[in-house]
Design a protein around this motif. Structure first.
Motif, PDB file in Angstrom:
ATOM      1  N   GLU A  79       0.842  -1.181   0.000  1.00 14.76           N
ATOM      2  CA  GLU A  79       0.000   0.000   0.000  1.00 14.76           C
ATOM      3  C   GLU A  79       0.884   1.240   0.000  1.00 14.76           C
ATOM      4  O   GLU A  79       2.111   1.148   0.166  1.00 14.76           O
ATOM      5  CB  GLU A  79      -0.936   0.017   1.212  1.00 14.76           C
ATOM      6  N   ARG A 102      -8.253  -1.864   0.967  1.00 17.35           N
ATOM      7  CA  ARG A 102      -7.682  -2.251  -0.321  1.00 17.35           C
ATOM      8  C   ARG A 102      -6.584  -3.296  -0.150  1.00 17.35           C
ATOM      9  O   ARG A 102      -6.440  -4.198  -0.980  1.00 17.35           O
ATOM     10  CB  ARG A 102      -7.146  -1.022  -1.057  1.00 17.35           C
ATOM     11  N   SER A 106      -6.371  -6.908  -2.018  1.00 19.08           N
ATOM     12  CA  SER A 106      -5.169  -7.424  -2.677  1.00 19.08           C
ATOM     13  C   SER A 106      -4.771  -8.770  -2.083  1.00 19.08           C
ATOM     14  O   SER A 106      -4.392  -9.699  -2.805  1.00 19.08           O
ATOM     15  CB  SER A 106      -4.017  -6.421  -2.532  1.00 19.08           C
ATOM     16  N   HIS A 202      -6.487  -5.346 -10.398  1.00 19.02           N
ATOM     17  CA  HIS A 202      -7.199  -4.621  -9.343  1.00 19.02           C
ATOM     18  C   HIS A 202      -6.513  -4.742  -7.995  1.00 19.02           C
ATOM     19  O   HIS A 202      -6.931  -4.099  -7.030  1.00 19.02           O
ATOM     20  CB  HIS A 202      -8.628  -5.155  -9.228  1.00 19.02           C
ATOM     21  N   LYS A 204      -2.984  -4.427  -5.574  1.00 23.31           N
ATOM     22  CA  LYS A 204      -1.750  -3.639  -5.522  1.00 23.31           C
ATOM     23  C   LYS A 204      -0.618  -4.608  -5.195  1.00 23.31           C
ATOM     24  O   LYS A 204      -0.271  -4.835  -4.034  1.00 23.31           O
ATOM     25  CB  LYS A 204      -1.867  -2.529  -4.481  1.00 23.31           C
ATOM     26  N   ASN A 208       2.354  -6.199 -11.023  1.00 23.24           N
ATOM     27  CA  ASN A 208       1.684  -5.242 -11.897  1.00 23.24           C
ATOM     28  C   ASN A 208       2.622  -4.111 -12.299  1.00 23.24           C
ATOM     29  O   ASN A 208       2.571  -3.593 -13.417  1.00 23.24           O
ATOM     30  CB  ASN A 208       0.458  -4.644 -11.195  1.00 23.24           C
ATOM     31  N   GLU A 241      -5.429   2.781 -17.316  1.00 24.24           N
ATOM     32  CA  GLU A 241      -4.731   3.627 -16.357  1.00 24.24           C
ATOM     33  C   GLU A 241      -3.655   4.437 -17.071  1.00 24.24           C
ATOM     34  O   GLU A 241      -3.313   4.158 -18.222  1.00 24.24           O
ATOM     35  CB  GLU A 241      -4.078   2.790 -15.238  1.00 24.24           C
ATOM     36  N   SER A 244       0.996   4.529 -13.128  1.00 23.96           N
ATOM     37  CA  SER A 244       0.436   3.811 -11.980  1.00 23.96           C
ATOM     38  C   SER A 244      -0.717   4.594 -11.359  1.00 23.96           C
ATOM     39  O   SER A 244      -1.028   4.432 -10.178  1.00 23.96           O
ATOM     40  CB  SER A 244       1.528   3.564 -10.942  1.00 23.96           C
ATOM     41  N   LEU A 265      -6.898  -0.619 -10.829  1.00 27.54           N
ATOM     42  CA  LEU A 265      -6.789  -0.451  -9.385  1.00 27.54           C
ATOM     43  C   LEU A 265      -7.788   0.597  -8.912  1.00 27.54           C
ATOM     44  O   LEU A 265      -7.908   1.669  -9.504  1.00 27.54           O
ATOM     45  CB  LEU A 265      -5.369  -0.019  -9.015  1.00 27.54           C
ATOM     46  N   GLU A 266      -8.484   0.287  -7.834  1.00 29.43           N
ATOM     47  CA  GLU A 266      -9.454   1.213  -7.248  1.00 29.43           C
ATOM     48  C   GLU A 266      -8.713   2.218  -6.376  1.00 29.43           C
ATOM     49  O   GLU A 266      -8.423   1.967  -5.211  1.00 29.43           O
ATOM     50  CB  GLU A 266     -10.497   0.455  -6.433  1.00 29.43           C
TER      51      GLU A 266
END
Length: 364
Positions: A79, A102, A106, A202, A204, A208, A241, A244, A265-266
């Motif tokens: 995060e 989040r 993940s 989606h 983190k 990615n 996106e 990032s 990613l939200e």
């Protein structure tokens, strides 16, 4: 070392003495993610004990077996959030509960055991309070907070690990835009793919980001672009996106952003931006957006501005796109009024200069 115990409803956080203090960097040499504070938070997981032994210890290298599963099968999530010092010397976090939520989403995708979300927030608050003298003073400066989880079991069988480490490290950071908002030029990539629906887009997770590095390097070297605008992995048509960050376009008075589809990613800043726009009466729509739609809007004068959103930059204005060998200017390369207002409002709330109507800030 004898730990000082800080009691909590579910688990106590052991705080160990930190015998030495590092010299703190000067304001001009802060950068981003290059200096680290005196302490870090650690907590272990085992299949037998669950999450246990939350502790704050001196910052030092981790000792990991070469067969630790994170090195081989990539079970890791992280995060990113910040602590801000206000003009009256308070320390604020911005929506840390959303980072906790989040991280658990993940974890679910990477088959990692969930973290207690209240303990996540308490751990962040506790270590930030202990390291508050590392929060730099200056416009746009902050203390960057990086929580992460890695698989630590030493085994080479392809399966989920039975052991994990949850850690939080802190890094003083300078202003992302040292001289105010600066629009950037973006390369639209229809070759490389960041993520696909059903994958880990989606979540983190480090993989990615590793998948973006080749395209980002080529965009800078070949086209002198700051970042990459990602298209969907199936049709190479729909925008996902930018770098990032989540991305927004203002077309004929309406703000558009790609809908969350499992590969995007939200973002917490994304969510905050949408709520602010709706409060201001600006139409905002989450849907599929084709790159051709953006090109047409630019050609007919409807594309008013575009920007990315994320923790590091908050708002990053886009001054132009490079697509199919053509430069597509956005707002003549200038910062749009919507981008500026969003940046001023969000940073005003984060630094305590504006009233927090939403209850987004949490004091340490």
């Amino acid at each position: 070392m004898n730990p000082i115990r800080m009691e909590k409803v579910q688990q106590s956080i052991n705080i160990y003495p930190c015998p030495t203090a590092k010299p703190k960097p000067g304001q001009q040499s802060l950068g981003f993610g290059v200096h680290f504070t005196d302490r870090m938070f650690l907590m272990d997981y085992s299949a037998e004990q669950g999450w246990h032994d939350p502790r704050i210890v001196p910052y030092e290298p981790l000792q990991l077996d070469p067969a630790s599963m994170v090195f081989h099968y990539g079970q890791s999530v992280f995060e990113g959030l910040k602590a801000y010092r206000t003009d009256d010397n308070k320390v604020f976090l911005f929506r840390p509960d959303k980072n906790a939520e989040r991280m658990n989403r993940s974890c679910d995708r990477l088959n990692i055991p969930r973290i207690d979300e209240s303990l996540f927030v308490e751990a962040v608050q506790t270590i930030v309070r202990l390291e508050a003298n590392w929060i730099p003073v200056g416009n746009g400066a902050s203390l960057y907070i990086r929580p992460f989880i890695i698989a630590t079991e030493a085994a080479l069988g392809v399966r989920a690990s039975n052991r994990y480490l949850f850690a939080i490290i802190l890094s003083p950071a300078g202003a992302y835009f040292g001289e105010g908002l600066k629009p950037v030029r973006i390369f639209v990539d229809d070759h490389y793919v960041r993520a696909v629906r059903g994958g880990t887009g989606h979540a983190k997770t480090p993989g990615n980001y590793a998948a973006t590095l080749k395209a980002q390097t080529e965009a800078k070297e070949r086209q002198h672009c700051s970042q990459v605008l990602w298209l969907d992995g199936i049709e190479r048509t729909y925008i996902e996106e930018v770098g990032s960050m989540n991305v927004f376009f203002k077309i004929n008075g309406e703000v558009l952003t790609p809908e969350l589809n499992g590969s995007i990613l939200e973002g917490i800043t994304r969510n905050s931006v949408i709520r602010l726009l709706k409060q201001w009466g600006i139409p905002v729509t989450e849907r599929k957006i084709a790159i051709d739609e953006i090109v047409r809007a630019a050609e007919n004068g409807g594309l008013e501005e575009s920007f990315g959103t994320g923790t590091a930059a908050v708002i990053s204005p886009i001054g132009g796109l490079f697509w199919n060998g053509n430069d597509i200017p956005v707002n003549q390369g200038n910062v749009g009024s919507c981008s500026q207002k969003l940046y001023d409002t969000l940073t005003g709330i984060q630094y305590g200069r504006l009233q927090d109507e939403w209850g987004w800030t949490v004091e340490c």
